[in-house]
Design a protein around this motif. Structure first.
Motif, mmCIF file in Angstrom:
data_model
loop_
_atom_site.group_PDB
_atom_site.id
_atom_site.type_symbol
_atom_site.label_atom_id
_atom_site.label_comp_id
_atom_site.label_asym_id
_atom_site.label_seq_id
_atom_site.Cartn_x
_atom_site.Cartn_y
_atom_site.Cartn_z
ATOM 1 N N SER A 1 -62.484 44.802 -56.635
ATOM 2 C CA SER A 1 -61.488 45.602 -55.922
ATOM 3 C C SER A 1 -60.438 46.118 -56.887
ATOM 4 C CB SER A 1 -60.804 44.753 -54.836
ATOM 5 O OG SER A 1 -59.965 43.769 -55.431
ATOM 6 N N ASP A 2 -59.645 47.058 -56.424
ATOM 7 C CA ASP A 2 -58.464 47.474 -57.189
ATOM 8 C C ASP A 2 -57.525 46.274 -57.312
ATOM 9 O OD1 ASP A 2 -59.290 50.193 -57.322
ATOM 10 O OD2 ASP A 2 -58.622 50.444 -55.253
ATOM 11 N N SER A 3 -56.795 46.216 -58.414
ATOM 12 C CA SER A 3 -55.868 45.097 -58.616
ATOM 13 C C SER A 3 -54.775 45.057 -57.559
ATOM 14 C CB SER A 3 -55.240 45.186 -60.015
ATOM 15 O OG SER A 3 -56.221 45.050 -61.009
ATOM 16 N N SER A 4 -54.505 46.199 -56.940
ATOM 17 C CA SER A 4 -53.449 46.265 -55.932
ATOM 18 C C SER A 4 -53.910 45.757 -54.560
ATOM 19 C CB SER A 4 -52.946 47.703 -55.793
ATOM 20 O OG SER A 4 -54.005 48.576 -55.426
ATOM 21 N N TYR A 5 -55.209 45.553 -54.393
ATOM 22 C CA TYR A 5 -55.707 45.112 -53.092
ATOM 23 C C TYR A 5 -55.277 43.665 -52.851
ATOM 24 C CZ TYR A 5 -58.938 44.768 -49.144
ATOM 25 O OH TYR A 5 -59.480 44.625 -47.886
ATOM 26 N N PRO A 6 -54.786 43.326 -51.659
ATOM 27 C CA PRO A 6 -54.298 41.958 -51.388
ATOM 28 C C PRO A 6 -55.387 40.901 -51.587
ATOM 29 C CG PRO A 6 -53.599 43.467 -49.652
ATOM 30 C CD PRO A 6 -54.584 44.223 -50.489
ATOM 31 N N ARG A 7 -55.102 39.953 -52.441
ATOM 32 C CA ARG A 7 -56.109 38.943 -52.752
ATOM 33 C C ARG A 7 -56.447 38.078 -51.541
ATOM 34 N NH1 ARG A 7 -55.673 34.717 -57.760
ATOM 35 N NH2 ARG A 7 -53.870 33.964 -56.588
ATOM 36 N N LYS A 8 -55.462 37.752 -50.735
ATOM 37 C CA LYS A 8 -55.717 36.928 -49.553
ATOM 38 C C LYS A 8 -56.678 37.629 -48.598
ATOM 39 C CE LYS A 8 -51.334 34.395 -49.591
ATOM 40 N NZ LYS A 8 -50.092 34.079 -48.848
ATOM 41 N N LEU A 9 -56.498 38.921 -48.437
ATOM 42 C CA LEU A 9 -57.377 39.680 -47.546
ATOM 43 C C LEU A 9 -58.785 39.764 -48.124
ATOM 44 C CD1 LEU A 9 -57.217 41.185 -44.869
ATOM 45 C CD2 LEU A 9 -56.756 43.285 -46.143
#
Length: 227
Positions: free
Chosen positions: A78-86
């Motif tokens: 994923s993009d680094s900005s994508y929420p890791r928890k999600l």
């Protein structure tokens, strides 16, 4: 957003399925590179080189995330900005789809990479649910776990590559005594010792030689005077 998803078998590192949404990108150089990197991580997991059941691997402006449960590994880029928890909610949803008895039996029979095509379509369906992080369902998932810290280890992809290279060099050295010796003498520690002590050793040898020469000259002088 999630750009690549691969599900693999841990016992032998075989990739079982991928998101069919991106099959048309097989000629895309960047996509192929990320796919090979995901396959590399799967192999490292199968070799127990990555011992954590949850990890985030940083790579440029992207991140690999993987979840290992019941000998199955789900990897997503994923993009680094994508929420890791999600993202880990997404991986967990994928993993739940594989808990059916018939799916477990099928997984053990698969022998060719990416031949679990039916599950590739399931990946695409679930991925669509996580494309927009602002939907009510996704916001609820983020808020429900806001107070819970994910037990996720974070590493850089280059560190994993370097660690693998060191391990391969060590394995080659153990199988070849000659290489083992050369590897030892190429070590940074011995190089530092050599740089530090070689001048000192040289000075001591010169002093010993001069001292020995002076003794010989003294003995010759004494002998000549006695004669």
């Amino acid at each position: 957003m999630v750009k690549l998803t691969i599900v693999g078998r841990v016992e032998d590192g075989l990739p079982l399925a991928q998101d069919q949404t991106y099959v048309n990108q097989q000629d895309n150089a960047s996509f192929l590179l990320y796919k090979k990197q995901a396959e590399f991580l799967l192999k490292q997991i199968s070799k127990d080189s990555l011992l954590h059941p949850k990890m985030t691997i940083l790579l440029d402006h992207h991140s690999f995330h993987f979840l290992v449960e019941k000998k199955i590994c789900c990897i997503a880029l994923s993009d680094s900005s994508y929420p890791r928890k999600l993202l880990f909610h997404y991986l967990q949803d994928l993993r739940k789809e594989l808990d059916q008895p018939d799916e477990t039996a099928l997984i053990q029979k698969i022998s060719k990479p990416y031949s679990f095509v039916r599950f590739g379509k399931i990946i695409g369906r679930i991925r669509k649910q996580y494309m927009d992080t602002r939907t009510q369902a996704n916001l609820s998932k983020l808020n429900s776990s806001r107070k819970q810290e994910l037990n996720v280890v974070t590493e850089h992809f280059n560190d994993i590559i370097q660690r693998r290279q060191i391990l391969e060099t060590s394995e080659k050295a153990s199988s070849d005594p000659r290489m083992s010796v050369s590897t030892i003498w190429r070590s940074r520690c011995l190089q530092d010792i050599a740089l530090k002590w070689t001048p000192v050793t040289t000075i001591i040898l010169v002093i010993l030689v001069l001292f020995k020469a002076s003794l010989i000259m003294t003995d010759d002088y004494l002998i000549s005077t006695m004669i």
